[in-house]
Design an enzyme around this catalytic site. Sequence first.
Site, mmCIF file in Angstrom:
data_model
loop_
_atom_site.group_PDB
_atom_site.id
_atom_site.type_symbol
_atom_site.label_atom_id
_atom_site.label_comp_id
_atom_site.label_asym_id
_atom_site.label_seq_id
_atom_site.Cartn_x
_atom_site.Cartn_y
_atom_site.Cartn_z
ATOM 1 N N HIS A 46 1.330 -1.299 -0.397
ATOM 2 C CA HIS A 46 0.011 0.088 -0.209
ATOM 3 C C HIS A 46 0.433 1.608 0.099
ATOM 4 O O HIS A 46 1.800 1.048 0.568
ATOM 5 C CB HIS A 46 -1.167 0.028 0.673
ATOM 6 C CG HIS A 46 -2.413 0.970 1.037
ATOM 7 N ND1 HIS A 46 -1.522 2.519 1.205
ATOM 8 C CD2 HIS A 46 -3.770 0.689 0.287
ATOM 9 C CE1 HIS A 46 -3.141 2.743 0.626
ATOM 10 N NE2 HIS A 46 -4.068 2.085 1.120
ATOM 11 N N ARG A 96 -2.549 0.960 -7.426
ATOM 12 C CA ARG A 96 -1.224 1.274 -6.168
ATOM 13 C C ARG A 96 -0.047 0.745 -7.051
ATOM 14 O O ARG A 96 1.104 1.524 -5.467
ATOM 15 C CB ARG A 96 -2.038 0.025 -5.303
ATOM 16 C CG ARG A 96 -2.819 0.685 -4.884
ATOM 17 C CD ARG A 96 -3.580 -0.442 -3.065
ATOM 18 N NE ARG A 96 -4.529 -0.068 -3.052
ATOM 19 C CZ ARG A 96 -5.718 -0.555 -2.607
ATOM 20 N NH1 ARG A 96 -5.323 -1.833 -1.324
ATOM 21 N NH2 ARG A 96 -6.292 0.347 -0.811
ATOM 22 N N HIS A 137 0.662 -5.318 2.656
ATOM 23 C CA HIS A 137 -0.835 -4.889 2.159
ATOM 24 C C HIS A 137 -1.037 -5.824 1.663
ATOM 25 O O HIS A 137 -2.343 -5.909 3.220
ATOM 26 C CB HIS A 137 -0.842 -3.256 1.991
ATOM 27 C CG HIS A 137 -2.559 -3.476 1.831
ATOM 28 N ND1 HIS A 137 -3.230 -3.191 3.433
ATOM 29 C CD2 HIS A 137 -3.676 -2.923 1.156
ATOM 30 C CE1 HIS A 137 -4.283 -2.168 3.213
ATOM 31 N NE2 HIS A 137 -4.464 -2.896 1.894
ATOM 32 N N ARG A 146 -4.170 -6.418 -6.927
ATOM 33 C CA ARG A 146 -5.968 -5.999 -6.565
ATOM 34 C C ARG A 146 -6.289 -4.452 -6.444
ATOM 35 O O ARG A 146 -5.712 -3.357 -6.233
ATOM 36 C CB ARG A 146 -5.590 -6.246 -4.905
ATOM 37 C CG ARG A 146 -7.206 -6.099 -4.329
ATOM 38 C CD ARG A 146 -7.123 -6.705 -3.440
ATOM 39 N NE ARG A 146 -6.691 -5.124 -2.404
ATOM 40 C CZ ARG A 146 -6.683 -5.012 -1.327
ATOM 41 N NH1 ARG A 146 -8.102 -4.844 -0.877
ATOM 42 N NH2 ARG A 146 -6.198 -3.623 -1.005
HETATM 43 C C1 LIG Z 1 -5.091 -1.818 7.201
HETATM 44 C C2 LIG Z 1 -6.007 -2.582 6.558
HETATM 45 C C3 LIG Z 1 -7.065 -1.432 5.890
HETATM 46 C C4 LIG Z 1 -7.628 -2.208 4.487
HETATM 47 N N1 LIG Z 1 -9.444 -1.716 3.933
HETATM 48 C C5 LIG Z 1 -9.751 -2.508 3.086
HETATM 49 C C6 LIG Z 1 -11.294 -1.585 2.759
HETATM 50 O O1 LIG Z 1 -10.959 -0.474 2.119
HETATM 51 N N2 LIG Z 1 -11.441 -1.762 1.434
HETATM 52 C C7 LIG Z 1 -10.874 -3.395 1.353
HETATM 53 O O2 LIG Z 1 -11.518 -4.472 0.286
HETATM 54 N N3 LIG Z 1 -10.263 -4.117 2.041
HETATM 55 C C8 LIG Z 1 -9.264 -3.471 2.207
HETATM 56 N N4 LIG Z 1 -8.864 -4.662 2.953
HETATM 57 C C9 LIG Z 1 -7.848 -6.087 2.740
HETATM 58 C C10 LIG Z 1 -9.562 -6.584 3.638
HETATM 59 O O3 LIG Z 1 -9.701 -6.350 4.741
HETATM 60 C C11 LIG Z 1 -8.446 -8.316 3.693
HETATM 61 O O4 LIG Z 1 -8.293 -8.541 2.519
HETATM 62 C C12 LIG Z 1 -9.303 -8.867 4.327
HETATM 63 O O5 LIG Z 1 -10.480 -8.566 5.400
HETATM 64 C C13 LIG Z 1 -9.820 -10.498 4.784
HETATM 65 O O6 LIG Z 1 -10.008 -10.541 5.282
HETATM 66 P P1 LIG Z 1 -10.414 -12.359 5.631
HETATM 67 O O7 LIG Z 1 -11.175 -12.709 6.694
HETATM 68 O O8 LIG Z 1 -9.321 -13.291 4.396
HETATM 69 O O9 LIG Z 1 -8.594 -12.214 7.101
HETATM 70 P P2 LIG Z 1 -9.028 -11.107 8.540
HETATM 71 O O10 LIG Z 1 -9.806 -10.351 7.973
HETATM 72 O O11 LIG Z 1 -7.233 -11.198 8.451
HETATM 73 O O12 LIG Z 1 -8.983 -12.945 8.867
HETATM 74 C C14 LIG Z 1 -8.337 -13.423 8.987
HETATM 75 C C15 LIG Z 1 -8.209 -14.640 10.075
HETATM 76 O O13 LIG Z 1 -8.110 -15.574 10.903
HETATM 77 C C16 LIG Z 1 -7.259 -15.955 12.117
HETATM 78 N N5 LIG Z 1 -6.252 -17.004 11.903
HETATM 79 C C17 LIG Z 1 -5.174 -16.497 11.259
HETATM 80 N N6 LIG Z 1 -4.390 -17.368 11.227
HETATM 81 C C18 LIG Z 1 -5.207 -19.228 12.023
HETATM 82 C C19 LIG Z 1 -4.894 -19.963 13.007
HETATM 83 N N7 LIG Z 1 -3.584 -20.700 12.360
HETATM 84 N N8 LIG Z 1 -5.908 -20.647 13.772
HETATM 85 C C20 LIG Z 1 -6.713 -20.009 13.741
HETATM 86 N N9 LIG Z 1 -7.461 -18.408 13.602
HETATM 87 C C21 LIG Z 1 -5.985 -18.222 12.666
HETATM 88 C C22 LIG Z 1 -7.608 -14.533 12.510
HETATM 89 O O14 LIG Z 1 -6.935 -14.461 13.779
HETATM 90 C C23 LIG Z 1 -8.295 -13.889 11.600
HETATM 91 O O15 LIG Z 1 -9.364 -13.731 12.857
HETATM 92 C C24 LIG Z 1 -7.871 -4.118 4.105
HETATM 93 C C25 LIG Z 1 -6.548 -4.330 4.875
HETATM 94 C C26 LIG Z 1 -5.798 -3.734 5.623
HETATM 95 C C27 LIG Z 1 -4.857 -4.413 6.652
#
Ligand SMILES: Cc1cc2nc3c(=O)[nH]c(=O)nc-3n(C[C@H](O)[C@H](O)[C@H](O)COP(=O)(O)OP(=O)(O)OC[C@H]3O[C@@H](n4cnc5c(N)ncnc54)[C@H](O)[C@@H]3O)c2cc1C
Length: 520
Positions: free
Chosen positions: A231, A278, A339, A374
Amino acid sequence: MRNETIDYVVIGSGIAGLRAAIGLSRYGKVLVLTKASVKTGSSIKAQGGIAVVLDENDRFAYHIEDTLKAGAGLCSESRVKILVEEGPARVMELVNWGTHFDIVNGQFLFAMEAAHSKNRIIHAFGDSTGKEVERALIYHIQHDIQNIIVRGNVFCLDLVSKGHTVTGVIAFDEKSKELFQVSAKAVVIATGGSGQIYKDTTNPRVSTGDGISIAFRAGAEIMNMEFIQFHPTALYNPKKRTKFLISEAVRGHGALLRNTNGERFMPNYDQRAELASRDIVARAIFNEMSNTKSDFVYLDISPIALDDFRKSFPTIYKECVDEGVDLKKGLIPVSPSAHFVMGGIAVDENGATSLDNLYAVGESACTGVHGANRLASNSLLECLVFSHRAAESIAKNNKKIISSSSTYIPNFHSPLNNIRELMQQNVGIIRTAHGLNKMLQEIEAAKAEKQTFTDFSKIFHRFEKENMLTLSYLITKSAIVREESRGAHYRLDFPHKDDTTFLKHYIITREKEFWREHNE
Ligand SMILES: Cc1cc2nc3c(=O)[nH]c(=O)nc-3n(C[C@H](O)[C@H](O)[C@H](O)COP(=O)(O)OP(=O)(O)OC[C@H]3O[C@@H](n4cnc5c(N)ncnc54)[C@H](O)[C@@H]3O)c2cc1C
């Protein structure tokens, strides 16, 4: 080892995991295991919002085109079409479940973000979109659904398989200090990204790429790992491990980038200037930082009235004030940070991996919608659309639970010290064969030393280190073989895109590595 059975296991409680669990709860009992508290992950940090075609001036075709353009030739067109066309239904579902998006006179407020041709980003409380969606999903699970059990502080270590069929997971409960096994009809990996393998990242502490490593160890195909999105604008603070993100929406709102000499530079790099994609903005900032011998550039918010900035971006405003940035001067120090991982566990259009009964959703999956880069705010949409599809597909297949018991003795490699600094230096925004091969040598040296580990009380951190070593291998190896520059992958020694040779995907499994043709 204690043995449990349940219909479905979901690993991770971000938006992808919770949305998958909600879908699956219609068909059986779901156990969500998550390694920290339920709300920890990237999802609650998402600021900008969700890209979705809901405005009458917007069209599916425009969103598809923007996504394909950002993906630099490697998106799957059919998956992008699914993402965009199924997006509105998934978002309206969130509204029905109580998500409060920002609305004026009964209409969504659509923001602009880099590389989008239309204002199509919906958001909540200005810049708290992820937090609000996560809140609404948890509320829905707690109040409207019987079938979901969410267990926090449980670290998933590995999958249990019989041949090519995944039958369950092995996990460690931090509270009871107990190792246990769960057998299920299907396992859904939703463990998010892997930004923590870089020194500078916007990702939270839990984002160590566990799910990708777990799937890799079980034999699943891992794809496109060279594509790591940096990012462009994280708040510069060398003391913090996780950098605070200044959303693209701030540039969409009128902020400009200036180097430390006060010169605006983006028009020299791309005609879209601050709203270029980006990868382009991140590289331009990197270049300006080295030209001016500085560790940051400035985001100049003076074109935005301060009151408007405070109202539109309340979380960012507060963080800047807390960090001592004098917003009246209008200059926020920023630098690029790791990011998002575009690659991940290779899946089909329903989240199915190359192993039977194993699914992957959210950032840990490679659905093909992001290609080499992305498009901003497409990932929350991906979490919603493909988690729903995965749940429906799992239910349709309706497999039987195969219970099995086994002794579990994990094998580790020697941990690689300074792995985050080494990755940043050698496999960062700008890459060369020299740096990449140096990194690979370090990884191979660590991998050459095997260690057996039986002290399960400390297993959490030991596993994260092992997973980070695996991730660094997958990223570095994929970056070495892609001798071209495309999207987020930039090779100084191969600075151009080469469609003749590299319009394909690099796949790594435990047994082999190969290129897969890109057909769409
Ligand atoms: C600061 C920031 C801002 C962002 N802004 C945007 C935005 O505005 N719009 C957008 O579309 N995207 C945005 N993104 C990207 C987006 O937020 C993520 O890609 C998305 O939320 C990922 O969701 P997820 O459920 O796959 O993972 P996450 O939300 O990261 O959840 C992963 C989960 O897995 C758990 N976990 C990990 N390893 C293990 C393990 N070994 N055992 C058990 N549990 C585990 C974690 O504890 C967590 O609960 C942003 C990302 C960041 C970091």
